[in-house]
Design a protein around this motif. Structure first.
Motif, PDB file in Angstrom:
ATOM      1  N   LYS A 168       0.817  -1.215   0.000  1.00 53.79           N
ATOM      2  CA  LYS A 168       0.000   0.000   0.000  1.00 53.79           C
ATOM      3  C   LYS A 168       0.850   1.265   0.000  1.00 53.79           C
ATOM      4  O   LYS A 168       1.752   1.428   0.796  1.00 53.79           O
ATOM      5  N   GLY A 169       0.558   2.128  -0.960  1.00 54.67           N
ATOM      6  CA  GLY A 169       1.194   3.431  -1.018  1.00 54.67           C
ATOM      7  C   GLY A 169       2.544   3.460  -1.698  1.00 54.67           C
ATOM      8  O   GLY A 169       3.121   4.519  -1.889  1.00 54.67           O
ATOM      9  N   LYS A 170       3.062   2.310  -2.060  1.00 48.18           N
ATOM     10  CA  LYS A 170       4.351   2.270  -2.744  1.00 48.18           C
ATOM     11  C   LYS A 170       4.115   2.429  -4.246  1.00 48.18           C
ATOM     12  O   LYS A 170       3.079   2.085  -4.758  1.00 48.18           O
ATOM     13  N   LYS A 171       5.079   2.967  -4.914  1.00 45.72           N
ATOM     14  CA  LYS A 171       5.017   3.107  -6.376  1.00 45.72           C
ATOM     15  C   LYS A 171       5.818   1.959  -6.985  1.00 45.72           C
ATOM     16  O   LYS A 171       6.949   2.131  -7.411  1.00 45.72           O
ATOM     17  N   ILE A 172       5.232   0.799  -6.984  1.00 46.84           N
ATOM     18  CA  ILE A 172       5.907  -0.412  -7.413  1.00 46.84           C
ATOM     19  C   ILE A 172       5.701  -0.634  -8.902  1.00 46.84           C
ATOM     20  O   ILE A 172       4.598  -0.487  -9.412  1.00 46.84           O
ATOM     21  N   ASN A 173       6.778  -1.005  -9.572  1.00 43.37           N
ATOM     22  CA  ASN A 173       6.721  -1.363 -10.987  1.00 43.37           C
ATOM     23  C   ASN A 173       7.046  -2.854 -11.095  1.00 43.37           C
ATOM     24  O   ASN A 173       8.212  -3.239 -11.032  1.00 43.37           O
ATOM     25  N   LEU A 174       6.027  -3.688 -11.242  1.00 43.54           N
ATOM     26  CA  LEU A 174       6.239  -5.132 -11.330  1.00 43.54           C
ATOM     27  C   LEU A 174       7.021  -5.541 -12.565  1.00 43.54           C
ATOM     28  O   LEU A 174       7.570  -6.635 -12.621  1.00 43.54           O
ATOM     29  N   PHE A 175       7.077  -4.675 -13.555  1.00 38.55           N
ATOM     30  CA  PHE A 175       7.773  -4.995 -14.796  1.00 38.55           C
ATOM     31  C   PHE A 175       9.272  -4.733 -14.699  1.00 38.55           C
ATOM     32  O   PHE A 175      10.017  -5.065 -15.604  1.00 38.55           O
ATOM     33  N   ASP A 176       9.709  -4.168 -13.580  1.00 37.33           N
ATOM     34  CA  ASP A 176      11.130  -3.948 -13.311  1.00 37.33           C
ATOM     35  C   ASP A 176      11.608  -5.121 -12.448  1.00 37.33           C
ATOM     36  O   ASP A 176      11.190  -5.274 -11.301  1.00 37.33           O
TER      37      ASP A 176
END
Length: 86
Positions: free
Chosen positions: A46-54
């Motif tokens: 929650k609240g993180k700017k996660i890029n699963l494609f990285d």
């Protein structure tokens, strides 16, 4: 352009996912996650700017999930993330 939009949708969903949604996706992909584990995972996401494609970011997320919910759960969640980014 289409790929970028698709990636944005997936990343937005991961960054705003609820425990119930995570459990639904886990069930859909035949991955075992308990309610308690889902809540811990969602709390971390929650609240993180996660890029699963990285790949680097995804590996870091899995390490953090392993700390919060255990290595077996992290392995299962990694399977789910892998399915989502295909």
């Amino acid at each position: 352009m289409r790929v970028n939009i698709f990636q944005n949708i997936i990343n937005h969903k991961i960054n705003t996912i609820t425990a119930e949604e995570l459990l639904k996706y886990a069930d859909q992909f035949h991955i075992t996650v308990t309610q308690k584990q889902a809540e811990k995972i969602v709390k971390y996401l929650k609240g993180k700017k996660i890029n699963l494609f990285d790949d680097t970011q995804r590996a870091q997320i899995i390490r953090e999930i392993a700390k919060a919910a255990g290595p077996q759960t992290a392995k299962e969640v990694n399977k789910l993330f892998t399915e989502l980014v295909k």
